[in-house]
Motif scaffolding. Structure first.
Motif, short mmCIF file in Angstrom:
data_model
loop_
_atom_site.label_atom_id
_atom_site.label_comp_id
_atom_site.label_asym_id
_atom_site.label_seq_id
_atom_site.Cartn_x
_atom_site.Cartn_y
_atom_site.Cartn_z
N VAL A 273 -74.77 40.73 23.21
CA VAL A 273 -74.93 40.34 24.20
C VAL A 273 -74.61 41.25 25.51
N GLN A 274 -75.43 41.22 26.34
CA GLN A 274 -74.86 42.04 27.59
C GLN A 274 -75.37 41.03 28.71
N PRO A 275 -74.24 40.95 29.05
CA PRO A 275 -74.08 39.97 30.62
C PRO A 275 -75.29 40.50 31.47
N ALA A 276 -75.99 39.48 32.20
CA ALA A 276 -77.30 39.77 33.05
C ALA A 276 -76.80 39.18 34.26
N ARG A 277 -76.56 39.88 35.67
CA ARG A 277 -76.63 38.69 37.00
C ARG A 277 -77.78 38.60 37.05
N LEU B 174 -85.88 32.49 45.80
CA LEU B 174 -86.12 34.03 45.44
C LEU B 174 -85.38 34.62 44.89
N GLY B 175 -85.14 34.70 43.72
CA GLY B 175 -84.40 35.47 43.07
C GLY B 175 -84.67 36.66 42.53
N GLY B 176 -83.63 37.55 42.10
CA GLY B 176 -84.23 39.02 40.88
C GLY B 176 -83.69 39.83 41.67
N ALA B 177 -85.12 41.28 40.96
CA ALA B 177 -84.97 42.59 41.21
C ALA B 177 -83.42 43.21 40.75
N ARG B 178 -82.80 42.56 39.33
CA ARG B 178 -81.79 43.47 38.57
C ARG B 178 -82.13 44.40 38.25
N ASN B 179 -83.09 44.87 38.01
CA ASN B 179 -83.86 46.33 37.42
C ASN B 179 -84.45 47.37 38.59
N LEU B 180 -83.63 46.36 39.43
CA LEU B 180 -83.03 47.97 40.49
C LEU B 180 -82.29 48.98 40.44
N ASP B 181 -81.46 48.30 39.14
CA ASP B 181 -79.97 49.03 39.30
C ASP B 181 -79.88 48.19 37.61
N PHE B 182 -79.95 48.33 36.58
CA PHE B 182 -79.36 47.45 35.36
C PHE B 182 -78.10 47.99 35.67
N ALA C 24 -75.66 48.21 36.45
CA ALA C 24 -74.95 47.59 38.13
C ALA C 24 -74.88 45.68 38.24
N GLU C 25 -76.28 45.41 37.27
CA GLU C 25 -76.18 44.12 37.18
C GLU C 25 -76.20 43.58 35.75
N THR C 26 -75.28 44.82 35.00
CA THR C 26 -74.98 44.49 33.91
C THR C 26 -73.52 43.73 33.75
N THR C 27 -72.94 42.56 34.11
CA THR C 27 -71.71 42.41 35.01
C THR C 27 -71.49 41.15 34.98
N THR C 28 -70.10 40.96 34.71
CA THR C 28 -70.11 38.88 34.86
C THR C 28 -69.65 38.45 36.43
N SER C 29 -69.43 39.36 37.51
CA SER C 29 -69.69 38.82 38.15
C SER C 29 -70.33 37.57 38.84
N HIS C 30 -69.60 37.36 40.28
CA HIS C 30 -70.14 36.56 40.86
C HIS C 30 -70.81 36.79 42.27
N ASP C 31 -70.35 37.73 42.67
CA ASP C 31 -70.46 38.57 44.10
C ASP C 31 -72.07 38.40 44.32
N THR C 32 -72.84 38.61 45.12
CA THR C 32 -74.34 39.49 45.87
C THR C 32 -73.72 41.40 45.68
N SER C 33 -75.09 42.22 45.83
CA SER C 33 -75.09 43.09 46.04
C SER C 33 -76.02 43.37 47.95
N THR C 34 -75.70 44.26 48.35
CA THR C 34 -76.55 44.91 49.58
C THR C 34 -78.15 45.17 49.24
N LEU C 35 -77.72 46.31 48.08
CA LEU C 35 -79.45 47.24 47.72
C LEU C 35 -80.22 45.79 47.27
N ILE C 36 -80.02 45.18 46.24
CA ILE C 36 -80.84 44.12 45.53
C ILE C 36 -81.46 42.74 47.03
#
Length: 370
Positions: free
Chosen positions: A238-242, A278-286, A288-300
């Motif tokens: 199981v992979q985490p997906a933010r 609105l949510g999503g966009a983890r496909n821009l950087d799979f 980096a988004e395979t993380t359990t961090s609850h931060d947000t990223s500028t890119l997404i």
């Protein structure tokens, strides 16, 4: 930490079932176990102040898959597997509605729409072409056609003329849902301890010794319902997906109503109290988004804002009020993992971004397995 006699007696002695994770799956597992074992001591350990994964952080979609998601699933799964996935998601939603109630859920059956960007012409044409086929394979479940073409009446920008509509989708209030499930658990004498991180466990011949926050206790059965956090203690694939989300401030005269999907489900949005979520966009950087961090990223977050400006609200001013993220559990297959790991240890994980839909039924099946 040294516990008192009372703490040890009431919370950590003669524990029949310990569930790790107080999200949708964990609470439904506990409630199903209580139905089966009225006198059992059931303890839930949650590492967050609130459920730490996605149960209180999702967008509140009661959905079972947009048409482009289903078309994509058919590349990696058989028709029978895809039908079973949709069936499980839809059955899970009905179980959730039964357990919590539509009024509490604030269930709004506005229907769901999928829109297609002008640069996604090949996907758009393929999905239009597949409507009859998809309707045919899922007709035994819904007794009618599910997907149909509708002209865009929301004045979206940079998209093709037709949206694909699904009348079986709805909005729910995620906060109401989780409060109701927590209340139900307390009413059924299910013990819930928050800010408790399970660091290890050791299985014996008749029980499991669990260590959480330096406290050691024994339980007859140990059940993991930690989804995106599962691999740390269960060694599951199981992979985490933010999943990152933003919410606008109220928008006067907002004329968007429903649940909306874009780009094979990687983007999703809805109206809520005159706002757009609105949510999503983890496909821009799979990666980096395979993380359990609850931060947000500028890119997404920038991409989400760009979609708001160019597609969702092209002729309206808006301001962002809030941003957050949650952790989903994904893998190389969309089916959840519900299995016995050893004599006294079990798990119900890998919900594949469909926790609202299948969380209740995964909890029920996990309890049945025990």
């Amino acid at each position: 930490m040294q516990l008192s006699y009372w703490e040890l007696k009431n919370w950590f002695t003669n524990v029949d079932f310990t569930i790790v994770g107080s999200g949708i799956v964990g609470l439904h597992t506990a409630l199903a176990l209580r139905e089966r074992f009225p006198k059992a001591k059931i303890l839930i350990l949650e590492k967050g102040i609130l459920p730490q994964g996605a149960s209180t952080k999702n967008a509140g979609f009661a959905c079972f898959g947009s048409i482009s998601e289903i078309v994509d699933d058919l590349k990696n799964h058989t028709e029978e597997e895809v039908l079973q996935l949709i069936q499980k998601r839809y059955a899970g939603l009905q179980l959730l509605r039964k357990n919590v109630g539509d009024q509490v859920l604030d269930f709004k059956p506005f229907g769901g729409y999928e829109l297609f960007l002008k640069e996604d012409e090949a996907l758009y044409e393929k999905c239009l072409q597949k409507i009859p086929f998809i309707n045919e394979i899922i007709k035994p479940l819904f007794k009618t056609d599910v997907f149909s073409k509708e002209v865009d009446r929301f004045n979206f920008g940079n998209i093709f003329e037709y949206l694909i509509f699904n009348p079986f989708e709805a909005q729910i209030d995620t906060g109401n849902m989780m409060q109701a499930l927590l209340k139900k658990a307390h009413e059924n004498d299910i013990l819930i301890l928050n800010s408790q991180t399970v660091t290890s466990y050791q299985e014996g011949s008749t029980n499991v010794e669990v260590i959480a926050n330096g406290i050691t206790f024994k339980t007859n059965k140990l059940l993991f319902t930690t989804n995106g956090f599962a691999s740390k203690l269960t060694n599951n694939q199981v992979q985490p997906a933010r999943a990152q989300v933003l919410l606008t401030k109220p928008i006067p005269n907002l004329d968007i109503k429903g649940t909306f999907h874009l780009d094979q489900g990687y983007y999703y949005f809805r109206n809520i109290n005159d706002r757009i979520l609105l949510g999503g966009a983890r496909n821009l950087d799979f990666e980096a988004e395979t993380t359990t961090s609850h931060d947000t990223s500028t890119l997404i977050q920038n991409r989400l804002e760009e979609l708001l400006k160019t597609v969702i609200l092209p002729n309206q001013d808006f301001e962002i009020e809030h941003r957050w993220s949650g952790t989903m559990g994904v893998g190389n297959h969309k089916n959840p993992i519900i299995e016995q790991l050893s004599n006294h240890v079990y798990c119900g994980v890998r919900l594949g971004g469909m926790g609202v839909a299948i969380g209740s039924i995964v909890g029920q099946e996990l309890a049945d397995l025990v």
